[in-house]
Design an enzyme around this catalytic site. Structure first.
Site, PDB file in Angstrom:
ATOM      1  N   TYR A  66      14.895   9.981  -8.214  1.00 64.55           N
ATOM      2  CA  TYR A  66      16.326   9.189  -7.641  1.00 64.55           C
ATOM      3  C   TYR A  66      17.323  10.346  -8.114  1.00 64.55           C
ATOM      4  O   TYR A  66      17.889  10.331  -8.497  1.00 64.55           O
ATOM      5  CB  TYR A  66      16.531   8.215  -8.868  1.00 64.55           C
ATOM      6  CG  TYR A  66      15.371   6.941  -9.334  1.00 64.55           C
ATOM      7  CD1 TYR A  66      14.283   6.872  -8.074  1.00 64.55           C
ATOM      8  CD2 TYR A  66      15.080   5.917 -10.156  1.00 64.55           C
ATOM      9  CE1 TYR A  66      13.122   5.861  -8.121  1.00 64.55           C
ATOM     10  CE2 TYR A  66      14.327   5.079 -10.610  1.00 64.55           C
ATOM     11  CZ  TYR A  66      13.656   5.045  -9.269  1.00 64.55           C
ATOM     12  OH  TYR A  66      11.942   3.723  -9.546  1.00 64.55           O
ATOM     13  N   HIS A 134       4.377   8.226 -11.247  1.00 64.45           N
ATOM     14  CA  HIS A 134       5.048   7.020  -9.966  1.00 64.45           C
ATOM     15  C   HIS A 134       4.226   6.446  -9.181  1.00 64.45           C
ATOM     16  O   HIS A 134       4.152   5.899  -8.244  1.00 64.45           O
ATOM     17  CB  HIS A 134       6.376   7.834  -9.704  1.00 64.45           C
ATOM     18  CG  HIS A 134       7.265   7.635  -9.268  1.00 64.45           C
ATOM     19  ND1 HIS A 134       8.703   7.468  -9.242  1.00 64.45           N
ATOM     20  CD2 HIS A 134       7.576   5.956  -8.547  1.00 64.45           C
ATOM     21  CE1 HIS A 134       9.764   6.291  -8.134  1.00 64.45           C
ATOM     22  NE2 HIS A 134       8.484   5.597  -8.162  1.00 64.45           N
ATOM     23  N   LEU A 215      13.893  -8.895  -7.514  1.00 64.52           N
ATOM     24  CA  LEU A 215      14.774  -9.884  -6.239  1.00 64.52           C
ATOM     25  C   LEU A 215      14.861  -9.659  -5.085  1.00 64.52           C
ATOM     26  O   LEU A 215      15.290  -9.703  -4.509  1.00 64.52           O
ATOM     27  CB  LEU A 215      16.091  -9.634  -7.230  1.00 64.52           C
ATOM     28  CG  LEU A 215      16.844  -9.756  -8.741  1.00 64.52           C
ATOM     29  CD1 LEU A 215      18.130  -9.859  -8.800  1.00 64.52           C
ATOM     30  CD2 LEU A 215      16.487 -11.449  -8.364  1.00 64.52           C
ATOM     31  N   GLY A 218      17.010  -7.231  -3.637  1.00 64.08           N
ATOM     32  CA  GLY A 218      18.545  -8.158  -3.429  1.00 64.08           C
ATOM     33  C   GLY A 218      18.248  -9.533  -2.157  1.00 64.08           C
ATOM     34  O   GLY A 218      18.616  -9.827  -1.953  1.00 64.08           O
TER      35      GLY A 218
END
Length: 336
Positions: A66, A134, A215, A218
């Site tokens: 990231y 990951h 979510l 988004g």
């Protein structure tokens, strides 16, 4: 009909795996604070992280990719004087090129060791609480990768181990080398792949589950209805579910959830998070938030209790497989 509003105490802490760490029912995904979801501000991010700790959120999720690297540095600055309040989960394995694009996956033991040292340095800590593979490297037996991870645990550099986007068979093989605290995979009302055998495998083995993108990146907030709602540099523009045709269909699905949320007096995001939390006390969602208002909205969902009728209504509104489009343009790297 849903009629209850958010009230009462937050859900109790949960345990990641047998003998694993005790974590808040909701963690904080920090990825968007350094990349991927449009603009960010380090000052706002630091204040958001500190507010999360003030609210009792103790699990911060990051990864070396990231930024790359800058998100771990941000976490390090945020927790410098509050290390005893937080569990840091970071990841290794996705390799980025000079232009910031992922160019491959690396699970070689020497890479594992070097990545751990880099993360420890950037985070400014002596030990990583949860160290996660990951992605699975198809060119390296997972037993070799996990042998190196087990060495890091014995050396005191890592406390607990995890893996992301792995198949049930790979989870079993890795867990046989060293006990696994958690598996991290996308899971939400619009991404229910873990229900196809993975969750059952984890429960049989006593492994916890960290739900990323609870979510739907988004989508389940109801705030993204057309592609132009995303900034030009938002990576969701590359994802199939956010392409114009698919997004229109998915927005209609989310509106069904939003209607149920309005009946309950909560936001669609809160209802979607409550659904993930209700899937079991071994499930810990880690929604992202770049500001304190969104964080507070998410944390409030831990006080929302769903009845069996509520869950049935949500399942009817968003049944498995109802989302239009895959999670990624190339799904070959997940579920290995």
């Amino acid at each position: 009909m849903m009629t209850h509003t958010i009230e009462g105490a937050p859900a109790p802490h949960r345990t990641l795996g047998r003998g694993g760490p005790r974590v808040s029912p909701l963690g904080l995904g920090c990825m968007g604070m350094s990349q991927f979801y449009g603009p960010w501000d380090d000052g706002d991010s630091l204040r958001t992280i500190h507010h999360a700790l003030d609210l009792g959120v103790n699990l911060l999720d990051t990864a070396d990719m990231y930024g790359p690297y800058t998100n771990e540095e941000l976490i390090g600055r945020a927790v410098r004087h509050r290390r005893d309040e937080v569990l840091i989960a970071t990841k290794f394995g996705n390799v980025k090129g000079p232009d910031g694009r992922v160019v491959g996956v690396n699970g070689r033991p020497e890479y594992v060791r070097a990545s751990c040292e880099g993360s420890l340095r950037r985070l400014g800590v002596d030990v990583i609480d949860v160290y996660c593979q990951h992605r699975v490297d198809p060119s390296v037996p997972v037993e070799e990768t996990w042998g190196a991870l087990a060495e890091l645990v014995r050396a005191g550099k890592v406390r607990h181990l995890a893996i992301s986007e792995a198949s049930p068979g790979t989870v079993r093989r890795a867990h046989a080398v060293h006990p696994m605290a958690a598996v991290q995979t996308e899971y939400s009302l619009v991404s229910r792949d873990p229900e196809d055998g993975l969750l059952a495998t984890l429960r049989a083995l006593g492994i916890g589950f960290i739900a990323y993108a609870p979510l739907g990146r988004g989508l389940l907030t109801g705030r993204i209805t057309v592609t132009d709602d995303l900034t030009d540099d938002d990576f969701r523009r590359t994802l199939p579910r956010f392409q114009p045709g698919n997004l229109a269909r998915n927005a209609r699905l989310v509106e069904r959830i939003a209607r149920l949320a309005r009946e309950r007096g909560v936001t669609p995001a809160q209802l979607a998070l409550a659904w993930v939390l209700a899937q079991g006390d071994d499930v810990v969602p880690i929604p992202g938030a770049k500001n304190r208002a969104r964080l507070a909205e998410n944390v409030a969902a831990t006080r929302l209790r769903l009845s069996a009728e509520d869950r049935a209504l949500l399942d009817a509104a968003a049944p498995p497989g109802s989302a239009a489009g895959d999670r990624y343009p190339d799904m070959s790297g997940v579920g290995r």
